[in-house]
Design a protein around this motif. Structure first.
Motif, PDB file in Angstrom:
ATOM      1  N   LYS A   1       0.827  -1.215   0.000  1.00 61.63           N
ATOM      2  CA  LYS A   1       0.000   0.000   0.000  1.00 61.63           C
ATOM      3  C   LYS A   1       0.861   1.265   0.000  1.00 61.63           C
ATOM      4  CE  LYS A   1      -4.042  -1.875   2.366  1.00 61.63           C
ATOM      5  NZ  LYS A   1      -4.912  -1.758   3.563  1.00 61.63           N
ATOM      6  N   ARG A   2       1.979   1.192   0.715  1.00 62.09           N
ATOM      7  CA  ARG A   2       2.828   2.382   0.827  1.00 62.09           C
ATOM      8  C   ARG A   2       3.385   2.790  -0.532  1.00 62.09           C
ATOM      9  NH1 ARG A   2       5.415   4.551   5.126  1.00 62.09           N
ATOM     10  NH2 ARG A   2       4.934   2.726   6.392  1.00 62.09           N
ATOM     11  N   GLU A   3       3.883   1.796  -1.271  1.00 58.85           N
ATOM     12  CA  GLU A   3       4.514   2.074  -2.560  1.00 58.85           C
ATOM     13  C   GLU A   3       3.544   1.924  -3.735  1.00 58.85           C
ATOM     14  OE1 GLU A   3       7.991   3.079  -0.755  1.00 58.85           O
ATOM     15  OE2 GLU A   3       7.536   3.219  -2.896  1.00 58.85           O
ATOM     16  N   ASN A   4       2.348   1.370  -3.435  1.00 55.68           N
ATOM     17  CA  ASN A   4       1.319   1.198  -4.463  1.00 55.68           C
ATOM     18  C   ASN A   4       1.827   0.356  -5.641  1.00 55.68           C
ATOM     19  OD1 ASN A   4      -1.292   1.508  -5.394  1.00 55.68           O
ATOM     20  ND2 ASN A   4      -0.751   3.266  -6.674  1.00 55.68           N
ATOM     21  N   ARG A   5       2.487  -0.733  -5.297  1.00 57.18           N
ATOM     22  CA  ARG A   5       2.982  -1.638  -6.326  1.00 57.18           C
ATOM     23  C   ARG A   5       3.203  -3.014  -5.703  1.00 57.18           C
ATOM     24  NH1 ARG A   5       9.421  -0.833  -7.302  1.00 57.18           N
ATOM     25  NH2 ARG A   5      10.009   0.047  -5.287  1.00 57.18           N
ATOM     26  N   PRO A   6       3.279  -4.043  -6.538  1.00 51.98           N
ATOM     27  CA  PRO A   6       3.458  -5.390  -5.974  1.00 51.98           C
ATOM     28  C   PRO A   6       4.887  -5.638  -5.519  1.00 51.98           C
ATOM     29  CG  PRO A   6       3.399  -5.489  -8.361  1.00 51.98           C
ATOM     30  CD  PRO A   6       3.108  -4.059  -8.000  1.00 51.98           C
ATOM     31  N   TYR A   7       5.025  -6.585  -4.596  1.00 54.92           N
ATOM     32  CA  TYR A   7       6.343  -7.052  -4.192  1.00 54.92           C
ATOM     33  C   TYR A   7       6.249  -8.549  -3.935  1.00 54.92           C
ATOM     34  CZ  TYR A   7       4.658  -7.222   0.644  1.00 54.92           C
ATOM     35  OH  TYR A   7       3.963  -7.522   1.778  1.00 54.92           O
ATOM     36  N   TYR A   8       7.391  -9.184  -3.675  1.00 50.21           N
ATOM     37  CA  TYR A   8       7.462 -10.644  -3.520  1.00 50.21           C
ATOM     38  C   TYR A   8       8.014 -10.968  -2.143  1.00 50.21           C
ATOM     39  CZ  TYR A   8       6.779 -10.265  -8.492  1.00 50.21           C
ATOM     40  OH  TYR A   8       6.273  -9.934  -9.712  1.00 50.21           O
ATOM     41  N   PHE A   9       7.313 -11.864  -1.438  1.00 50.98           N
ATOM     42  CA  PHE A   9       7.656 -12.189  -0.054  1.00 50.98           C
ATOM     43  C   PHE A   9       7.812 -13.700   0.077  1.00 50.98           C
ATOM     44  CE2 PHE A   9       7.863 -11.649   4.453  1.00 50.98           C
ATOM     45  CZ  PHE A   9       7.218 -12.730   5.000  1.00 50.98           C
ATOM     46  N   ASN A  10       8.878 -14.134   0.795  1.00 49.36           N
ATOM     47  CA  ASN A  10       9.104 -15.552   1.044  1.00 49.36           C
ATOM     48  C   ASN A  10       8.685 -15.884   2.465  1.00 49.36           C
ATOM     49  OD1 ASN A  10      10.501 -18.099   1.806  1.00 49.36           O
ATOM     50  ND2 ASN A  10      11.307 -17.937  -0.277  1.00 49.36           N
ATOM     51  N   ARG A  11       7.631 -16.693   2.592  1.00 51.40           N
ATOM     52  CA  ARG A  11       7.083 -16.984   3.921  1.00 51.40           C
ATOM     53  C   ARG A  11       7.998 -17.862   4.754  1.00 51.40           C
ATOM     54  NH1 ARG A  11       3.810 -20.408   0.679  1.00 51.40           N
ATOM     55  NH2 ARG A  11       3.939 -22.620   1.243  1.00 51.40           N
ATOM     56  N   PHE A  12       8.957 -18.547   4.103  1.00 49.47           N
ATOM     57  CA  PHE A  12       9.880 -19.391   4.849  1.00 49.47           C
ATOM     58  C   PHE A  12      11.013 -18.582   5.472  1.00 49.47           C
ATOM     59  CE2 PHE A  12       8.820 -23.067   1.741  1.00 49.47           C
ATOM     60  CZ  PHE A  12       7.609 -23.244   2.386  1.00 49.47           C
ATOM     61  N   THR A  13      11.465 -17.529   4.778  1.00 54.60           N
ATOM     62  CA  THR A  13      12.666 -16.803   5.205  1.00 54.60           C
ATOM     63  C   THR A  13      12.411 -15.347   5.548  1.00 54.60           C
ATOM     64  OG1 THR A  13      13.219 -16.130   2.954  1.00 54.60           O
ATOM     65  CG2 THR A  13      14.037 -18.287   3.694  1.00 54.60           C
ATOM     66  N   ASN A  14      11.157 -14.859   5.340  1.00 53.35           N
ATOM     67  CA  ASN A  14      10.810 -13.452   5.558  1.00 53.35           C
ATOM     68  C   ASN A  14      11.579 -12.511   4.632  1.00 53.35           C
ATOM     69  OD1 ASN A  14       8.885 -13.948   7.518  1.00 53.35           O
ATOM     70  ND2 ASN A  14      10.375 -13.855   9.191  1.00 53.35           N
ATOM     71  N   GLN A  15      12.097 -13.001   3.532  1.00 56.86           N
ATOM     72  CA  GLN A  15      12.809 -12.160   2.576  1.00 56.86           C
ATOM     73  C   GLN A  15      11.804 -11.455   1.666  1.00 56.86           C
ATOM     74  OE1 GLN A  15      15.385 -14.335  -0.011  1.00 56.86           O
ATOM     75  NE2 GLN A  15      16.438 -12.535  -0.800  1.00 56.86           N
ATOM     76  N   SER A  16      12.050 -10.173   1.357  1.00 52.32           N
ATOM     77  CA  SER A  16      11.174  -9.396   0.492  1.00 52.32           C
ATOM     78  C   SER A  16      11.964  -8.843  -0.685  1.00 52.32           C
ATOM     79  CB  SER A  16      10.535  -8.235   1.268  1.00 52.32           C
ATOM     80  OG  SER A  16       9.802  -8.716   2.372  1.00 52.32           O
ATOM     81  N   LEU A  17      11.358  -8.830  -1.860  1.00 52.40           N
ATOM     82  CA  LEU A  17      11.983  -8.298  -3.067  1.00 52.40           C
ATOM     83  C   LEU A  17      10.956  -7.498  -3.858  1.00 52.40           C
ATOM     84  CD1 LEU A  17      13.906 -11.480  -4.337  1.00 52.40           C
ATOM     85  CD2 LEU A  17      14.907  -9.514  -3.184  1.00 52.40           C
ATOM     86  N   TRP A  18      11.424  -6.380  -4.453  1.00 57.58           N
ATOM     87  CA  TRP A  18      10.538  -5.631  -5.346  1.00 57.58           C
ATOM     88  C   TRP A  18      10.404  -6.346  -6.676  1.00 57.58           C
ATOM     89  CZ3 TRP A  18       7.392  -2.698  -3.141  1.00 57.58           C
ATOM     90  CH2 TRP A  18       7.749  -1.823  -2.103  1.00 57.58           C
ATOM     91  N   GLU A  19      11.480  -6.946  -7.149  1.00 60.88           N
ATOM     92  CA  GLU A  19      11.464  -7.621  -8.436  1.00 60.88           C
ATOM     93  C   GLU A  19      11.231  -9.115  -8.226  1.00 60.88           C
ATOM     94  OE1 GLU A  19      12.011  -4.023 -10.132  1.00 60.88           O
ATOM     95  OE2 GLU A  19      11.540  -5.927 -11.136  1.00 60.88           O
ATOM     96  N   MET A  20      10.638  -9.755  -9.224  1.00 59.08           N
ATOM     97  CA  MET A  20      10.398 -11.193  -9.124  1.00 59.08           C
ATOM     98  C   MET A  20      11.729 -11.929  -8.941  1.00 59.08           C
ATOM     99  SD  MET A  20       8.735 -13.903 -11.832  1.00 59.08           S
ATOM    100  CE  MET A  20       7.160 -13.066 -11.872  1.00 59.08           C
ATOM    101  N   PRO A  21      11.798 -12.873  -7.997  1.00 59.09           N
ATOM    102  CA  PRO A  21      13.031 -13.651  -7.840  1.00 59.09           C
ATOM    103  C   PRO A  21      13.451 -14.268  -9.168  1.00 59.09           C
ATOM    104  CG  PRO A  21      11.495 -14.144  -6.073  1.00 59.09           C
ATOM    105  CD  PRO A  21      10.758 -13.290  -7.047  1.00 59.09           C
ATOM    106  N   VAL A  22      14.746 -14.223  -9.430  1.00 52.86           N
ATOM    107  CA  VAL A  22      15.253 -14.648 -10.725  1.00 52.86           C
ATOM    108  C   VAL A  22      15.440 -16.157 -10.752  1.00 52.86           C
ATOM    109  CG1 VAL A  22      17.130 -14.400 -12.393  1.00 52.86           C
ATOM    110  CG2 VAL A  22      16.411 -12.441 -11.001  1.00 52.86           C
TER     111      VAL A  22
END
Length: 714
Positions: A55-76
């Motif tokens: 909501k803050r950035e008004n764009r999607p992001y990617y979150f890993n529920r196992f490691t709590n890692q967040s990325l703006w770009e799709m994991p490569v």
């Protein structure tokens, strides 16, 4: 939500992406969510990645529920991070040892599809097995080890003909599961469990002590009451104890109230003064009447009883002996009526005389178990200390967010595990540790590998796979006993056709009572979170609190456990406004009815009820992971009640309409037992079923057959 890699602040609310095979209506949501279209590859979803909205950035992001890692770009794809991608599912193609070529991603996917299509459907006409073989040559193999006799290297993905032949060891030829179905069960994110991680040395000690405890129980019953332990009573004691146990051991009870188990007490009392079995012939009825009268007299004379009790029992016994000497033309029914009359007259007095002694057996078994738990924990902590691992861990901060359910994680890291040997004997995998061998069929060994690959996040090299398989198999073997057919009913399951129908018609994607050995879906609850979590378990059902989803519940037929299950389900249905549905399978016991059945029939959440007639439907054997093909299915020897418990949203989404119910009943008409027995006649199948049902023992207190409560699914 913060992007830990890019420094963005963390949002308080997020929305999970829609995973394949689930409905958008089941997505965990924040207030006024924005629905996202799923565009993540399956490999990323399996590795724990989800697409969320900031909501803050008004764009999607990617979150890993196992490691709590967040990325703006799709994991490569091709970026292999041990933490975020522990199984190497997304790793870039790497040359294989002994292979002169490196396959492209497209080529590997083509081969994955072809390899999956080669798997033949099972003999019960189910759909083709969907065996998910790693899609890139760099997927993690089972490590080569001299501890695997006869196989220098067992690779899970190979390119040479020799390596492909070795990899075939892990290709199932018969499949009784569908691990491609994604979950629709939504839960609140939860902290890792503080249960100690499994270790073969600890499991070996636990199994040795469990066998000793079973022997103590047998000796106490024989010495104090002159009877053998009631069949399966020890197994149901453990189930009943774990409903109330607050102790630290995953198997043995150590912190229970009350100390005297109602289940064990009830079953021993049912066999006092003697065990009453099913009667088929006149002479058997006559002999049983004489033995009961003689045993009642002997017991009342050897125990402290009131004068009135002694007088009543003695008079009725003498009257019975006189009748037996006098009437030589009595029929089987006459003898049975006389036995029932004698039981009513003498039973209360005999029970009162034996009460203190039976309570002593129950309490002694519990206190021995308590001492054994202390010994096991001391050894476990010593192993952790040797490896500089602390058993005291700080509870990590858990976000208040909704996620699709994921396997149980352990907070305490696993110590290095000792070497475990494995070899194949025909189609059976034999796993051995310190001379103690457990067995599992090749098909189910491959299933365990797939579940491990999907669920384990701390063993990217599969170095701990075999030790954990040994612990898992040993745990279930020792829990249910080593006798012929012992405990198999406590692990049983619904037929494959029924699971397919439940998923198709009612969106079921989760089993509330299962194990890695008998589960149909890769998401399930089971008794042991420490051994089973690595293979997909979400932990014990009574500790699992979903917000939404469609569930199948087929509990072990222990009355205390079934009653606790009903309380748990009603609490969940009451507290959630999201679609929530439980389809429950339990025996239709009416003489008298079990509290669980009565409560569900009167529940405001009950939407429909089916009754499946005895001998007209089947269950899959609890020993399916090792039993013969012709013993995979058996006929139910009792009616089964199927109850639909749903909240309003769940009823709207998965309503049990007449058409759906009829299709579910039709699915039961398919005989998996007959179809899976190639070359076997239906008469031989009936013979197998008769053999199983012939082991039934009469439960005097309730009039139920004990085999019904044992030989029915989990």
């Amino acid at each position: 939500m913060a992007n830990e890699n890019h420094g963005s602040p963390r949002e308080e609310a997020s929305l999970m992406s829609h995973s394949p095979g689930t409905s958008n209506q089941n997505q965990p949501s924040s207030p006024k969510p924005i629905r996202l279209v799923q565009d993540l590859p399956d490999e990323l979803v399996q590795a724990g990645w989800e697409k969320c909205w900031s909501k803050r950035e008004n764009r999607p992001y990617y979150f890993n529920r196992f490691t709590n890692q967040s990325l703006w770009e799709m994991p490569v794809l091709g970026q292999h991070d041990v933490i975020s991608d522990p199984l190497g599912l997304n790793a870039a193609p790497m040359p294989l040892e002994g292979a002169g070529v490196v396959e492209s991603t497209a080529e590997s996917k083509q081969r994955k599809r072809r390899f999956s299509e080669e798997v033949q459907p099972s003999g019960n006409s189910m759909k083709k097995a969907k065996v998910d073989v790693p899609g890139t040559p760099s997927a993690q193999p089972v490590p080569s080890s001299p501890s695997i006799p006869g196989t220098s290297v067992v690779k899970l993905w190979c390119v040479s003909p020799e390596d492909k032949q070795q990899a075939a060891l892990l290709r199932p030829t018969e499949v009784y599961w569908d691990l491609d179905i994604q979950t629709n069960a939504v839960i609140k994110q939860r902290a890792p469990s503080e249960v100690l991680p499994p270790h073969p040395e600890v499991e070996l000690l636990r199994s040795q002590l469990m066998l000793k405890l079973r022997q103590h129980y047998r000796e106490l019953c024989q010495q104090r009451e002159g009877i053998d332990p009631p069949r399966e009573s020890f197994n149901r004691w453990m189930l009943e104890r774990k409903v109330v146990d607050k102790g630290t051991d995953p198997l043995l009870p150590s912190d229970c109230e009350p100390v005297v188990s109602p289940s064990m007490f009830r079953e021993i009392m049912n066999d006092i003064p003697i065990r009453l079995s099913r009667i088929k012939f006149r002479e058997e009825a006559k002999r049983l009447l004489f033995k009961y009268a003689e045993a009642a007299k002997r017991l009342i004379e050897s125990r402290s009883a009131s004068p009135d009790s002694r007088k009543v029992v003695k008079w009725n016994v003498e009257d019975t002996f006189s009748w037996l000497r006098r009437d030589h033309s009595a029929s089987k029914e006459d003898y049975m009526d006389r036995l029932e009359h004698l039981r009513k007259q003498c039973g209360p007095h005999v029970s009162a005389a034996a009460k203190d002694s039976v309570e002593g057996i129950c309490s002694k078994i519990y206190y021995i178990s308590l001492e054994y738990v202390k010994r096991i924990r001391e050894k476990h902590l010593a192993i952790l200390k040797e490896n500089n691992i602390s058993a005291e861990v700080e509870a990590p901060e858990v976000q208040d967010r909704l996620v699709y359910c994921y396997p149980v994680r352990l907070a305490i890291p696993s110590p290095p595990l000792p070497s475990v040997e494995m070899h194949m004997e025909n189609n059976v995998a034999c796993v051995r540790y310190k001379g103690e061998m457990v067995k599992v069929s090749r098909n189910f060994f491959s299933k365990l590998w797939l579940l491990y690959r999907y669920s384990c996040i701390d063993d990217s090299g599969f170095e701990k796979f075999l030790p954990r398989v040994w612990c898992l198999l040993r745990r279930y073997q020792i829990m249910f006993g080593v006798g012929l057919y012992e405990g198999t009913g406590l692990q049983g399951a619904l037929p494959v056709h029924v699971f397919e129908a439940l998923h198709k018609l009612f969106g079921v994607s989760f089993e509330c009572f299962a194990s890695p050995l008998n589960c149909y879906f890769k998401q399930f609850c089971s008794a042991f979170l420490d051994t089973d979590g690595y293979f997909g378990s979400r932990g014990p059902c009574l500790d699992f609190s979903p917000i939404s989803g469609s569930f199948e519940a087929n509990p072990p037929f222990c009355e205390e456990l079934m009653d606790a299950m009903v309380s748990h389900f009603e609490k969940l249905l009451e507290s959630s406004s999201e679609p929530l549905s439980f389809i429950v399978f339990i025996p239709e016991w009416r003489d008298p009815p079990t509290p669980a059945l009565t409560r569900m029939e009167q529940s405001k959440f009950k939407r429909h009820q089916l009754i499946l007639p005895a001998f007209d439907h089947e269950y899959r054997s609890g020993s399916q992971h090792i039993c013969k093909k012709e013993e995979m299915y058996y006929k139910a020897v009792h009616n089964t009640a199927v109850l639909f418990l749903q909240n309003n949203a769940g009823f709207t989404k998965w309503e049990p309409t007449p058409d759906r119910l009829q299709e579910l009943i039709t699915a039961y008409k398919h005989s998996g037992r007959t179809l899976s027995s190639s070359g076997s006649s239906s008469s031989s199948c009936s013979s197998s079923s008769s053999t199983l049902s012939s082991t039934a023992d009469k439960d005097r207190e309730t009039g139920r057959e004990q085999s019904s409560s044992r030989e029915t699914p989990n």
